[in-house]
Motif scaffolding. Structure first.
Motif, PDB file in Angstrom:
ATOM      1  N   THR A  71       0.836  -1.192   0.000  1.00  0.00           N
ATOM      2  CA  THR A  71       0.000   0.000   0.000  1.00  0.00           C
ATOM      3  C   THR A  71       0.870   1.241   0.000  1.00  0.00           C
ATOM      4  N   LEU A  72       0.355   2.310  -0.589  1.00  0.00           N
ATOM      5  CA  LEU A  72       0.987   3.623  -0.513  1.00  0.00           C
ATOM      6  C   LEU A  72       0.228   4.379   0.554  1.00  0.00           C
ATOM      7  N   ASP A  73       0.928   4.717   1.637  1.00  0.00           N
ATOM      8  CA  ASP A  73       0.245   5.271   2.795  1.00  0.00           C
ATOM      9  C   ASP A  73       1.204   6.159   3.572  1.00  0.00           C
ATOM     10  N   GLU A  74       0.716   7.288   4.041  1.00  0.00           N
ATOM     11  CA  GLU A  74       1.565   8.218   4.789  1.00  0.00           C
ATOM     12  C   GLU A  74       2.140   7.591   6.061  1.00  0.00           C
ATOM     13  N   ARG A  75       1.492   6.521   6.561  1.00  0.00           N
ATOM     14  CA  ARG A  75       1.995   5.830   7.757  1.00  0.00           C
ATOM     15  C   ARG A  75       2.997   4.737   7.418  1.00  0.00           C
ATOM     16  N   GLY A  76       3.259   4.543   6.127  1.00  0.00           N
ATOM     17  CA  GLY A  76       4.149   3.482   5.684  1.00  0.00           C
ATOM     18  C   GLY A  76       5.612   3.782   5.966  1.00  0.00           C
ATOM     19  N   LYS A  77       6.446   2.921   5.445  1.00  0.00           N
ATOM     20  CA  LYS A  77       7.885   3.027   5.662  1.00  0.00           C
ATOM     21  C   LYS A  77       8.504   3.955   4.616  1.00  0.00           C
ATOM     22  N   LEU A  78       9.379   4.822   5.086  1.00  0.00           N
ATOM     23  CA  LEU A  78      10.141   5.701   4.200  1.00  0.00           C
ATOM     24  C   LEU A  78      11.377   4.938   3.727  1.00  0.00           C
ATOM     25  N   LEU A  79      11.576   4.860   2.422  1.00  0.00           N
ATOM     26  CA  LEU A  79      12.729   4.166   1.856  1.00  0.00           C
ATOM     27  C   LEU A  79      13.468   5.084   0.896  1.00  0.00           C
ATOM     28  N   SER A  80      14.764   4.886   0.809  1.00  0.00           N
ATOM     29  CA  SER A  80      15.527   5.544  -0.255  1.00  0.00           C
ATOM     30  C   SER A  80      15.222   4.804  -1.558  1.00  0.00           C
ATOM     31  N   SER A  81      15.550   5.413  -2.666  1.00  0.00           N
ATOM     32  CA  SER A  81      15.333   4.744  -3.952  1.00  0.00           C
ATOM     33  C   SER A  81      16.139   3.445  -4.058  1.00  0.00           C
ATOM     34  N   PRO A  82      17.417   3.400  -3.641  1.00  0.00           N
ATOM     35  CA  PRO A  82      18.135   2.120  -3.683  1.00  0.00           C
ATOM     36  C   PRO A  82      17.502   1.054  -2.774  1.00  0.00           C
ATOM     37  N   MET A 126       3.739  14.216   4.343  1.00  0.00           N
ATOM     38  CA  MET A 126       2.748  15.045   3.666  1.00  0.00           C
ATOM     39  C   MET A 126       1.765  14.161   2.917  1.00  0.00           C
ATOM     40  N   VAL A 127       0.566  14.633   2.750  1.00  0.00           N
ATOM     41  CA  VAL A 127      -0.427  13.932   1.949  1.00  0.00           C
ATOM     42  C   VAL A 127      -0.316  14.465   0.521  1.00  0.00           C
ATOM     43  N   TRP A 128      -0.242  13.554  -0.446  1.00  0.00           N
ATOM     44  CA  TRP A 128      -0.105  13.927  -1.854  1.00  0.00           C
ATOM     45  C   TRP A 128      -1.413  13.639  -2.585  1.00  0.00           C
ATOM     46  N   PRO A 129      -1.738  14.417  -3.597  1.00  0.00           N
ATOM     47  CA  PRO A 129      -2.912  14.091  -4.414  1.00  0.00           C
ATOM     48  C   PRO A 129      -2.728  12.697  -5.016  1.00  0.00           C
ATOM     49  N   HIS A 130      -3.780  11.878  -4.953  1.00  0.00           N
ATOM     50  CA  HIS A 130      -3.609  10.492  -5.385  1.00  0.00           C
ATOM     51  C   HIS A 130      -3.250  10.362  -6.863  1.00  0.00           C
ATOM     52  N   MET A 131      -3.610  11.321  -7.689  1.00  0.00           N
ATOM     53  CA  MET A 131      -3.205  11.266  -9.090  1.00  0.00           C
ATOM     54  C   MET A 131      -1.706  11.556  -9.232  1.00  0.00           C
ATOM     55  N   LEU A 132      -1.190  12.449  -8.409  1.00  0.00           N
ATOM     56  CA  LEU A 132       0.239  12.739  -8.433  1.00  0.00           C
ATOM     57  C   LEU A 132       1.046  11.575  -7.864  1.00  0.00           C
ATOM     58  N   VAL A 133       0.492  10.870  -6.887  1.00  0.00           N
ATOM     59  CA  VAL A 133       1.175   9.693  -6.336  1.00  0.00           C
ATOM     60  C   VAL A 133       1.392   8.653  -7.430  1.00  0.00           C
ATOM     61  N   ARG A 134       0.448   8.530  -8.340  1.00  0.00           N
ATOM     62  CA  ARG A 134       0.621   7.579  -9.457  1.00  0.00           C
ATOM     63  C   ARG A 134       1.856   7.928 -10.279  1.00  0.00           C
ATOM     64  N   VAL A 135       2.042   9.218 -10.538  1.00  0.00           N
ATOM     65  CA  VAL A 135       3.212   9.656 -11.303  1.00  0.00           C
ATOM     66  C   VAL A 135       4.488   9.349 -10.523  1.00  0.00           C
ATOM     67  N   MET A 136       4.499   9.724  -9.248  1.00  0.00           N
ATOM     68  CA  MET A 136       5.690   9.507  -8.423  1.00  0.00           C
ATOM     69  C   MET A 136       6.014   8.023  -8.302  1.00  0.00           C
ATOM     70  N   LEU A 137       5.006   7.196  -8.122  1.00  0.00           N
ATOM     71  CA  LEU A 137       5.219   5.757  -8.016  1.00  0.00           C
ATOM     72  C   LEU A 137       5.740   5.175  -9.331  1.00  0.00           C
ATOM     73  N   SER A 138       5.164   5.607 -10.440  1.00  0.00           N
ATOM     74  CA  SER A 138       5.631   5.127 -11.750  1.00  0.00           C
ATOM     75  C   SER A 138       7.099   5.471 -11.961  1.00  0.00           C
ATOM     76  N   GLU A 139       7.474   6.702 -11.585  1.00  0.00           N
ATOM     77  CA  GLU A 139       8.872   7.100 -11.729  1.00  0.00           C
ATOM     78  C   GLU A 139       9.757   6.252 -10.814  1.00  0.00           C
ATOM     79  N   GLN A 140       9.311   5.969  -9.607  1.00  0.00           N
ATOM     80  CA  GLN A 140      10.139   5.210  -8.674  1.00  0.00           C
ATOM     81  C   GLN A 140      10.289   3.739  -9.068  1.00  0.00           C
TER      82      GLN A 140
END
Length: 156
Positions: A71-82, A126-140
């Motif tokens: 899940t993508l959730d503000e309470r989730g784990k913060l990870l670096s890209s690597p 921070m809470v992100w707009p869910h449409m923008l999260v799709r972009v960020m997730l795709s890039e990641q």
């Protein structure tokens, strides 16, 4: 390992859709040799506005059987890209065939579905707009593939 971005809401034509399509296409090209992909976007829509529980039911129906659920959730784990790239590689290397990345609607993901997740990822407090999260997730996910491929796209 196939990647399914399962999201609440319909994305209309526009800059977000163009970016998502571009990053997922790049991921498919880069990930193929790594045993990653293809990636696809699965959209569900609660047309009755019945709330988070109804969205969760629609999302559950979109999940491939036996998929790793993230899940993508503000309470989730913060990870670096690597670290995210390593997480994807670990799931792939354990023989998992599918990864479902879940993005909730405007109110988030129903707690019952969050509890079923194998992992929860955060893009920050921070809470992100869910449409923008799709972009960020795709890039990641594309960035993760380039890291695993040793590409210079990701620089530290």
């Amino acid at each position: 390992m196939r990647v399914h971005i399962c999201a609440v809401g319909r994305l209309r034509s526009g800059p977000e859709k163009s970016l998502i399509d571009d990053y997922l296409q790049r991921f498919d090209r880069t990930g193929r040799a790594l045993g990653l992909g293809p990636a696809r976007l699965v959209e569900v829509e609660d047309k009755k506005n019945a709330g988070m529980a109804a969205e969760a039911d629609l999302l559950r129906k979109s999940l491939p059987k036996g998929a790793v659920i993230c899940t993508l959730d503000e309470r989730g784990k913060l990870l670096s890209s690597p670290a995210w790239a390593k997480r994807l590689a670990d799931w792939r290397d354990t023989g998992r065939q599918d990864l479902a990345l879940i993005i909730g609607g405007a109110d988030g993901i129903d707690p019952s579905l969050r509890a079923e997740a194998d992992f929860s990822l955060s893009f920050g407090k921070m809470v992100w707009p869910h449409m923008l999260v799709r972009v960020m997730l795709s890039e990641q996910i594309y960035r993760a593939a380039t890291i695993l491929a040793g590409s210079p796209y990701h620089r530290t």
